[in-house]
Design a protein around this motif. Structure first.
Motif, short mmCIF file in Angstrom:
data_model
loop_
_atom_site.label_atom_id
_atom_site.label_comp_id
_atom_site.label_asym_id
_atom_site.label_seq_id
_atom_site.Cartn_x
_atom_site.Cartn_y
_atom_site.Cartn_z
N GLU A 11 0.84 -1.20 0.00
CA GLU A 11 0.00 0.00 0.00
C GLU A 11 0.87 1.26 0.00
O GLU A 11 0.58 2.24 -0.70
CB GLU A 11 -0.93 0.00 1.22
CG GLU A 11 -1.82 1.22 1.35
CD GLU A 11 -2.78 1.41 0.19
OE1 GLU A 11 -3.35 2.52 0.07
OE2 GLU A 11 -2.97 0.46 -0.61
N ILE A 12 1.96 1.23 0.77
CA ILE A 12 2.88 2.38 0.77
C ILE A 12 3.52 2.55 -0.60
O ILE A 12 3.60 3.67 -1.13
CB ILE A 12 3.96 2.19 1.85
CG1 ILE A 12 3.33 2.26 3.24
CG2 ILE A 12 5.06 3.24 1.70
CD1 ILE A 12 4.31 2.05 4.37
N CYS A 40 1.59 6.55 -6.97
CA CYS A 40 0.53 7.47 -7.39
C CYS A 40 0.94 8.93 -7.20
O CYS A 40 0.72 9.77 -8.07
CB CYS A 40 -0.75 7.19 -6.60
SG CYS A 40 -1.54 5.62 -7.00
N LYS A 41 1.59 9.21 -6.07
CA LYS A 41 2.03 10.58 -5.80
C LYS A 41 3.10 11.02 -6.80
O LYS A 41 3.11 12.16 -7.25
CB LYS A 41 2.56 10.68 -4.37
CG LYS A 41 2.81 12.10 -3.91
CD LYS A 41 3.19 12.13 -2.44
CE LYS A 41 3.38 13.58 -1.97
NZ LYS A 41 3.79 13.64 -0.55
N ARG A 97 2.30 1.62 -3.45
CA ARG A 97 1.27 2.11 -4.38
C ARG A 97 1.05 3.60 -4.21
O ARG A 97 0.95 4.35 -5.19
CB ARG A 97 -0.04 1.36 -4.14
CG ARG A 97 -1.14 1.69 -5.14
CD ARG A 97 -2.48 1.18 -4.69
NE ARG A 97 -2.93 1.86 -3.48
CZ ARG A 97 -3.52 3.07 -3.47
NH1 ARG A 97 -3.68 3.73 -4.61
NH2 ARG A 97 -3.91 3.61 -2.34
N LYS A 98 0.97 4.07 -2.96
CA LYS A 98 0.73 5.49 -2.70
C LYS A 98 1.89 6.34 -3.21
O LYS A 98 1.68 7.42 -3.79
CB LYS A 98 0.53 5.72 -1.20
CG LYS A 98 -0.82 5.25 -0.68
CD LYS A 98 -0.99 5.57 0.80
CE LYS A 98 -2.36 5.16 1.30
NZ LYS A 98 -2.53 5.45 2.75
#
Length: 346
Positions: free
Chosen positions: A34-35, A41-42, A37-38
């Motif tokens: 999840e980290i 995206c950022k 992925r974030k």
């Protein structure tokens, strides 16, 4: 009549243990993914971000538009100095830099330069100290970029690189631990490598002067303290040596062989190399250096390691707890690129 044996109370726990371990493993994996992925995206929004619209000129009080790494080079050399709470160490480093740069510019009229200080959300008087130097040396030669809040050294350098004007871009620490004159060692390696990448025809057309070609050739040169390793091992405490050796092994596993000292804060890039590397870099703090090595390999950008003079300066911000954060970031590199979640733009 014999006693009835009671069931072992630990049996249910032993039966459930593999499931507990599996759930724990999946939870940790989901947390890391999840980290990753974030961050991915950022990065898609920040990759070519030019939101830092201007520099402030303390002399004219006018706002100077920020250049972009995608613009043509306007200077020969850019020095990018990340600074976080460096009000005490920064002045001496800047005095040394400007003394060298001014002497070299006086001896060679074609030598143009800029020093770009990136204040990474300092809470002390770093920005005031920097503005005093900008006022003295003028904004064409020295600029201050304010990030507003603390992001990390990697992000400060990334921002500085994206808003620099040089054909060659050098990142160096605000503490002045490495002699600024050692940039000539890195510079000579850039030229040597660049010459090997230019065919005979191009070389003849440029009259054996490859300077106009530098901004189009991808080369990276890393300053190294590896030659000082024995001395460092002798002076550091045993547990610090143990942790550093372990960290180097993890770095080797993450980025592969080729660079012995990934963490030295003295690195030079041609404009073309910086454009590719710093529009791809994701990590913002400790291990962005390792990510740079990884990206150089994936993007086929030549890497050369050069020994530099280095002195321990009091006030280091690296703590033992930083090792844990470094290992965390190295795991992100392996997952992000290894699973293809972090795309590499060419």
């Amino acid at each position: 009549m014999g006693w009835l044996s009671l069931p072992d109370p630990h049996i249910p726990l032993l039966i459930a243990l593999p499931s507990i371990v599996l759930v724990l493993f999946l939870s940790i994996a989901a947390f890391f993914l999840e980290i990753v992925r974030k961050i991915g995206c950022k990065h898609s929004f920040e990759r070519t971000d030019a939101s830092d619209a201007f520099f402030e000129d303390p002399n004219s009080l006018k706002k100077v538009p920020c250049p972009s790494i995608f613009d043509n080079a306007e200077k020969y050399l850019s020095l990018i100095v990340p600074a976080y709470n460096e009000e005490h160490r920064l002045p001496a480093a800047l005095v040394e830099m400007m003394s060298y740069l001014q002497k070299r510019a006086a001896a060679d009229k074609s030598f143009t330069y800029e020093v770009l200080i990136v204040d990474d959300g300092s809470t002390d008087k770093t920005s005031k100290v920097a503005f005093d130097f900008v006022r003295k040396y003028k904004i064409d030669n020295m600029r201050l970029l304010l990030l507003g809040r603390n992001h990390g050294k990697g992000e400060a350098i990334r921002k500085g690189m994206l808003h620099s004007r040089g054909e060659l871009l050098l990142m160096l620490d605000a503490d002045g631990a490495t002699n600024v004159t050692d940039l000539e060692k890195l510079e000579s390696q850039v030229y040597a490598t660049a010459k090997n990448k230019i065919d005979d025809k191009s070389l003849a057309e440029s009259s054996n002067d490859i300077r106009p070609k530098l901004s189009d050739i991808e080369v990276s040169v890393f300053g190294s303290r590896a030659h000082l390793e024995k001395q460092a091992l002798a002076t550091r405490k045993w547990y610090r040596n143990f942790l550093m050796k372990g960290f180097h092994l993890v770095v080797l596993f993450t980025a592969g062989p080729g660079i012995r000292d990934t963490q030295c804060g003295f690195k030079m890039f041609t404009r073309a190399a910086a454009k590719k590397l710093f529009t791809n870099i994701r990590l913002k703090r400790w291990c962005f250096d390792v990510e740079i090595v990884y990206l150089c390999k994936r993007l086929n950008i030549p890497m050369i390691e050069v020994s530099v003079n280095w002195t321990e300066i009091p006030g280091s911000k690296v703590r033992l707890t930083s090792i844990a954060h470094m290992l965390f970031e190295l795991t992100l590199i392996r997952l992000g690129y290894g699973l293809g979640i972090w795309k590499i733009y060419t």
